[in-house]
Design a protein around this motif. Structure first.
Motif, PDB file in Angstrom:
ATOM      1  N   ASP A   1       0.871  -1.376  -0.189  1.00 45.26           N
ATOM      2  CA  ASP A   1       0.143   0.041  -0.006  1.00 45.26           C
ATOM      3  C   ASP A   1       0.930   1.280  -0.085  1.00 45.26           C
ATOM      4  N   GLN A   2       1.909   1.253   0.582  1.00 44.02           N
ATOM      5  CA  GLN A   2       2.886   2.326   0.421  1.00 44.02           C
ATOM      6  C   GLN A   2       3.556   2.663  -0.669  1.00 44.02           C
ATOM      7  N   GLN A   3       3.412   1.562  -1.505  1.00 41.54           N
ATOM      8  CA  GLN A   3       4.276   1.816  -3.056  1.00 41.54           C
ATOM      9  C   GLN A   3       3.344   2.325  -3.931  1.00 41.54           C
ATOM     10  N   PRO A   4       3.541   3.397  -4.602  1.00 42.62           N
ATOM     11  CA  PRO A   4       2.537   3.710  -5.685  1.00 42.62           C
ATOM     12  C   PRO A   4       2.931   2.986  -6.826  1.00 42.62           C
ATOM     13  N   THR A   5       1.817   2.951  -7.676  1.00 43.24           N
ATOM     14  CA  THR A   5       1.872   2.210  -8.917  1.00 43.24           C
ATOM     15  C   THR A   5       2.780   3.166 -10.104  1.00 43.24           C
ATOM     16  N   ALA A   6       3.236   2.699 -11.099  1.00 42.87           N
ATOM     17  CA  ALA A   6       3.607   3.754 -12.100  1.00 42.87           C
ATOM     18  C   ALA A   6       2.497   4.597 -12.764  1.00 42.87           C
ATOM     19  N   ALA A   7       1.538   4.242 -12.551  1.00 45.27           N
ATOM     20  CA  ALA A   7       0.272   4.973 -13.101  1.00 45.27           C
ATOM     21  C   ALA A   7      -0.214   5.997 -12.060  1.00 45.27           C
ATOM     22  N   GLN A   8      -0.085   5.687 -10.772  1.00 42.77           N
ATOM     23  CA  GLN A   8      -0.358   6.611  -9.561  1.00 42.77           C
ATOM     24  C   GLN A   8       0.872   7.710  -9.535  1.00 42.77           C
TER      25      GLN A   8
END
Length: 95
Positions: A36-43
Motif C-alpha cells: 500500500d505504501q508503494q505507488p504504481t507507475a500510473a499513480q
C-alpha cells in the motif's frame, strides 16, 4: 477476503516475520502495508501531472511537460523558465 501464497526465500520470510513481529502484525498484514505504501507507475504519473498543474497555477505561466523534463534542477529551472515567460509576456504587453 481471499488469500494467496507467495514464494520467497527462507531468509526473506524470516526477515518479514521479524519485521511483522516488531510491528505487531502478521506477515500478510506487513506485506499488505508495504504494498500500500508503494505507488504504481500510473499513480506516480498521476501525482506528477497533478504536481505540475499546481506549479503552473502557482507561477501563473504555462510550463510545458518538455520544459519540466529538461530541468535537472527542477525548482531552479522552474523559477528560470517562469521568469523568462513573465519577462516575455511583459515585453509583449509593453509593445
Amino acid at each position: 477476503m481471499a488469500t494467496t501464497t507467495i514464494q520467497v526465500s527462507r531468509a526473506t520470510r524470516d526477515r518479514l516475520a521479524e519485521l511483522a513481529k516488531e510491528q505487531g502484525l502478521s506477515i500478510g498484514q506487513l506485506v499488505e502495508r508495504l504494498a500500500d505504501q508503494q505507488p504504481t507507475a500510473a499513480q506516480r504519473a498521476e501525482r506528477l501531472a497533478a504536481d505540475r498543474e499546481v506549479i503552473r497555477s502557482l507561477f501563473g505561466v504555462n510550463i510545458s511537460d518538455e520544459e519540466f523534463e529538461e530541468a535537472p534542477d527542477v525548482l531552479g529551472n522552474i523559477y528560470k523558465i517562469a521568469a523568462e515567460k513573465v519577462r516575455a509576456a511583459t515585453r509583449g504587453n509593453a509593445a
